[in-house]
Motif scaffolding. Structure first.
Motif, PDB file in Angstrom:
ATOM      1  N   ASN A  78      -6.524  -7.281   1.064  1.00 29.95           N
ATOM      2  CA  ASN A  78      -6.564  -6.293   2.128  1.00 29.95           C
ATOM      3  C   ASN A  78      -7.201  -5.032   1.569  1.00 29.95           C
ATOM      4  O   ASN A  78      -6.985  -4.699   0.394  1.00 29.95           O
ATOM      5  CB  ASN A  78      -5.154  -5.991   2.654  1.00 29.95           C
ATOM      6  CG  ASN A  78      -5.158  -5.055   3.846  1.00 29.95           C
ATOM      7  OD1 ASN A  78      -5.196  -3.841   3.694  1.00 29.95           O
ATOM      8  ND2 ASN A  78      -5.121  -5.620   5.042  1.00 29.95           N
ATOM      9  N   TRP A  79      -7.962  -4.323   2.377  1.00 31.89           N
ATOM     10  CA  TRP A  79      -8.663  -3.135   1.870  1.00 31.89           C
ATOM     11  C   TRP A  79      -7.711  -2.030   1.438  1.00 31.89           C
ATOM     12  O   TRP A  79      -8.084  -1.162   0.641  1.00 31.89           O
ATOM     13  CB  TRP A  79      -9.667  -2.628   2.899  1.00 31.89           C
ATOM     14  CG  TRP A  79      -9.047  -2.075   4.163  1.00 31.89           C
ATOM     15  CD1 TRP A  79      -8.676  -2.792   5.259  1.00 31.89           C
ATOM     16  CD2 TRP A  79      -8.741  -0.718   4.444  1.00 31.89           C
ATOM     17  NE1 TRP A  79      -8.147  -1.960   6.225  1.00 31.89           N
ATOM     18  CE2 TRP A  79      -8.176  -0.672   5.753  1.00 31.89           C
ATOM     19  CE3 TRP A  79      -8.876   0.480   3.742  1.00 31.89           C
ATOM     20  CZ2 TRP A  79      -7.760   0.501   6.358  1.00 31.89           C
ATOM     21  CZ3 TRP A  79      -8.463   1.663   4.339  1.00 31.89           C
ATOM     22  CH2 TRP A  79      -7.913   1.670   5.635  1.00 31.89           C
ATOM     23  N   ARG A  80      -6.462  -2.058   1.935  1.00 32.80           N
ATOM     24  CA  ARG A  80      -5.490  -1.040   1.522  1.00 32.80           C
ATOM     25  C   ARG A  80      -4.599  -1.508   0.370  1.00 32.80           C
ATOM     26  O   ARG A  80      -3.765  -0.754  -0.126  1.00 32.80           O
ATOM     27  CB  ARG A  80      -4.594  -0.666   2.703  1.00 32.80           C
ATOM     28  CG  ARG A  80      -5.322   0.051   3.826  1.00 32.80           C
ATOM     29  CD  ARG A  80      -4.331   0.731   4.750  1.00 32.80           C
ATOM     30  NE  ARG A  80      -3.380  -0.210   5.327  1.00 32.80           N
ATOM     31  CZ  ARG A  80      -2.227   0.142   5.879  1.00 32.80           C
ATOM     32  NH1 ARG A  80      -1.864   1.416   5.917  1.00 32.80           N
ATOM     33  NH2 ARG A  80      -1.426  -0.778   6.403  1.00 32.80           N
ATOM     34  N   ASN A 132       0.833  -1.197   0.000  1.00 29.67           N
ATOM     35  CA  ASN A 132       0.000   0.000   0.000  1.00 29.67           C
ATOM     36  C   ASN A 132       0.869   1.249   0.000  1.00 29.67           C
ATOM     37  O   ASN A 132       2.089   1.168   0.165  1.00 29.67           O
ATOM     38  CB  ASN A 132      -0.953   0.000   1.201  1.00 29.67           C
ATOM     39  CG  ASN A 132      -0.206   0.146   2.517  1.00 29.67           C
ATOM     40  OD1 ASN A 132       0.221   1.234   2.883  1.00 29.67           O
ATOM     41  ND2 ASN A 132      -0.028  -0.971   3.237  1.00 29.67           N
ATOM     42  N   ARG A 133       0.272   2.402  -0.139  1.00 28.22           N
ATOM     43  CA  ARG A 133       1.034   3.639  -0.287  1.00 28.22           C
ATOM     44  C   ARG A 133       1.566   4.183   1.037  1.00 28.22           C
ATOM     45  O   ARG A 133       2.449   5.047   1.045  1.00 28.22           O
ATOM     46  CB  ARG A 133       0.172   4.714  -0.938  1.00 28.22           C
ATOM     47  CG  ARG A 133      -0.918   5.252  -0.018  1.00 28.22           C
ATOM     48  CD  ARG A 133      -1.632   6.450  -0.585  1.00 28.22           C
ATOM     49  NE  ARG A 133      -2.427   7.103   0.459  1.00 28.22           N
ATOM     50  CZ  ARG A 133      -3.065   8.233   0.285  1.00 28.22           C
ATOM     51  NH1 ARG A 133      -3.028   8.848  -0.893  1.00 28.22           N
ATOM     52  NH2 ARG A 133      -3.753   8.775   1.276  1.00 28.22           N
ATOM     53  N   ASP A 134       1.028   3.721   2.173  1.00 26.79           N
ATOM     54  CA  ASP A 134       1.275   4.383   3.453  1.00 26.79           C
ATOM     55  C   ASP A 134       2.395   3.793   4.297  1.00 26.79           C
ATOM     56  O   ASP A 134       2.871   4.455   5.219  1.00 26.79           O
ATOM     57  CB  ASP A 134      -0.006   4.374   4.301  1.00 26.79           C
ATOM     58  CG  ASP A 134      -1.138   5.137   3.643  1.00 26.79           C
ATOM     59  OD1 ASP A 134      -0.845   6.159   2.994  1.00 26.79           O
ATOM     60  OD2 ASP A 134      -2.300   4.706   3.779  1.00 26.79           O
ATOM     61  N   ASP A 135       2.812   2.573   4.044  1.00 24.54           N
ATOM     62  CA  ASP A 135       3.697   1.871   4.978  1.00 24.54           C
ATOM     63  C   ASP A 135       5.158   1.820   4.553  1.00 24.54           C
ATOM     64  O   ASP A 135       5.937   1.039   5.102  1.00 24.54           O
ATOM     65  CB  ASP A 135       3.196   0.436   5.211  1.00 24.54           C
ATOM     66  CG  ASP A 135       1.891   0.414   5.982  1.00 24.54           C
ATOM     67  OD1 ASP A 135       1.595   1.415   6.654  1.00 24.54           O
ATOM     68  OD2 ASP A 135       1.165  -0.595   5.914  1.00 24.54           O
ATOM     69  N   PHE A 136       5.552   2.653   3.608  1.00 23.91           N
ATOM     70  CA  PHE A 136       6.951   2.678   3.184  1.00 23.91           C
ATOM     71  C   PHE A 136       7.812   3.433   4.185  1.00 23.91           C
ATOM     72  O   PHE A 136       7.379   4.413   4.792  1.00 23.91           O
ATOM     73  CB  PHE A 136       7.094   3.339   1.809  1.00 23.91           C
ATOM     74  CG  PHE A 136       6.505   2.544   0.685  1.00 23.91           C
ATOM     75  CD1 PHE A 136       7.098   1.354   0.287  1.00 23.91           C
ATOM     76  CD2 PHE A 136       5.363   2.979   0.029  1.00 23.91           C
ATOM     77  CE1 PHE A 136       6.552   0.612  -0.756  1.00 23.91           C
ATOM     78  CE2 PHE A 136       4.821   2.244  -1.010  1.00 23.91           C
ATOM     79  CZ  PHE A 136       5.413   1.056  -1.404  1.00 23.91           C
ATOM     80  N   GLU A 137       9.054   2.991   4.334  1.00 23.72           N
ATOM     81  CA  GLU A 137      10.029   3.672   5.183  1.00 23.72           C
ATOM     82  C   GLU A 137      11.040   4.472   4.360  1.00 23.72           C
ATOM     83  O   GLU A 137      11.903   5.145   4.909  1.00 23.72           O
ATOM     84  CB  GLU A 137      10.761   2.654   6.064  1.00 23.72           C
ATOM     85  CG  GLU A 137       9.873   1.999   7.110  1.00 23.72           C
ATOM     86  CD  GLU A 137       9.389   2.971   8.187  1.00 23.72           C
ATOM     87  OE1 GLU A 137       9.903   4.100   8.238  1.00 23.72           O
ATOM     88  OE2 GLU A 137       8.501   2.594   8.969  1.00 23.72           O
TER      89      GLU A 137
END
Length: 368
Positions: free
Chosen positions: A89-91, A64-69
């Motif tokens: 997954n919904w994301r 998903n777009r949100d969990d990158f480090e």
């Protein structure tokens, strides 16, 4: 497409390739986390490494777009037992196959990751190659044994130029040795006015930015490969409150006269128990490091051990006895399920406020 994983000790494991079809060489390590593969593959601290995931199914909730480090992954390759073809997954936006192809990351599935992990635990981290079946095994092994892994990983992943992440609160200079975005996110959440600077920024350049505090980020490799950072830390100690994470913790120890050493296979996972020696409380932490501060080297320095790993007794936290500075080996910005270690960012800001309002004497009374 069949691929082979070849280790420098002669071990050959055959699996199925996914992602990029390029060959790769790196240091083979393992991570015991049951979730968090997206954070792992985008963590700059894995620069130059091929990561084995011990959990058997990877990719089941997609990308998903949100969990990158980080924006650009620095990892050399992925080794898994099974790579999920149809994530749910919904994301979810991409499968790991699609993402690995997009970012040119080679992976290999169908590997007995339990066997591979036991080899690493027995012999330590090994150089390895993910390559096509047409490659001659003996030739690859000879190449692996002759290969010297790069020692400029921090230079590869650090920002090239300073940049701001504005806020209305305390000004924090964040030194980027391979910073996870989670660290910046935690500072932003506390409304800090953050300036991110490259790894080779000097003490004078940092002080000229008028910081209320300095944060030393995580990063890859051997801390002794970054001597300019050690000199920078010596130059700012006592002038401004300091908080270090992972590689930042090791660099802080070296700057204070302690020593570091390479671990046999390191700590990489999201379930490592760490004890706070002041309170006796145990936190479940996320970790990713292959070096540690030597116990015996603390004697004779101005350092005090604040945290230890319960699995092997290694040092997980330090503070300076005379000036406002503390560090941890683990990742307080991570959320391995609980957020046990998140309070350390608040302690850092408490230290900054104490320093600003009542001077260094009161700052030393803040419990670390």
């Amino acid at each position: 497409m069949k691929k082979q994983l070849i280790l420098e000790d002669g071990t050959v494991l055959v699996g199925t390739g996914f992602g990029s079809d390029t060959n790769t060489i790196g240091e083979v390590v393992f991570n015991t986390g049951m979730t968090g593969y997206q954070e792992i593959l985008s963590d700059p601290s894995y620069c130059g490494q091929i990561v084995t995931l011990t959990y058997p199914l990877i990719g089941n909730y997609g990308i998903n777009r949100d969990d990158f480090e980080s924006i650009t992954p620095a990892i050399q390759g992925f080794i898994v037992k099974e790579a999920a073809d149809f994530p749910s997954n919904w994301r979810n936006e991409l499968s790991i196959q699609e993402y690995f192809q997009m970012k040119n990351i080679p992976g290999i599935a169908g590997i007995d990751t339990r066997k591979l992990t036991r080899i690493i635990r027995k012999y330590g981290t090994l150089k390895g190659a993910i390559c096509g079946m047409e490659e001659d095994v003996d030739t690859v092994i000879e190449k692996l044994r002759a290969t010297q892994l790069r020692n400029d990983q921090v230079k590869q992943v650090s920002t090239k130029t300073p940049y701001p992440s504005p806020g209305r609160g305390s000004r924090v200079v964040l030194v980027d040795f391979g910073m996870k975005h989670g660290i910046l996110r935690e500072l932003n959440k506390r409304n800090c006015d953050v300036i991110v600077v490259p790894y080779h920024t000097t003490a004078e350049e940092i002080i000229s930015l008028s910081p209320d505090g300095v944060m030393l980020s995580n990063g890859p490799g051997d801390p002794k490969d970054v001597p300019e950072a050690i000199e920078m830390i010596k130059g700012i100690l006592g002038k401004v409150p300091l908080f270090g994470i992972c590689l930042g913790h090791q660099l802080f120890a070296l700057a204070c006269g302690a020593n570091t050493e390479k671990m046999k296979f390191g700590h990489r996972g999201s379930n490592h128990p760490v004890k706070d020696l002041a309170t006796g409380k145990v936190a479940i932490t996320s970790q990713n490091h292959g070096y540690t501060v030597e116990d015996d080297s603390i004697e004779g320095t101005q350092l005090e051990v604040t945290h230890i790993a319960l699995n092997d007794g290694t040092i997980e936290g330090l503070k300076h006895k005379e000036v406002p500075a503390f560090t941890v080996q683990y990742h307080p910005e991570a959320s391995p399920g609980p957020e046990d270690a998140n309070y350390l960012f608040d302690r850092f800001l408490d230290m900054i406020e104490a320093e600003k309002s009542e001077g260094a004497e009161l700052c030393q009374n803040v419990q670390i």
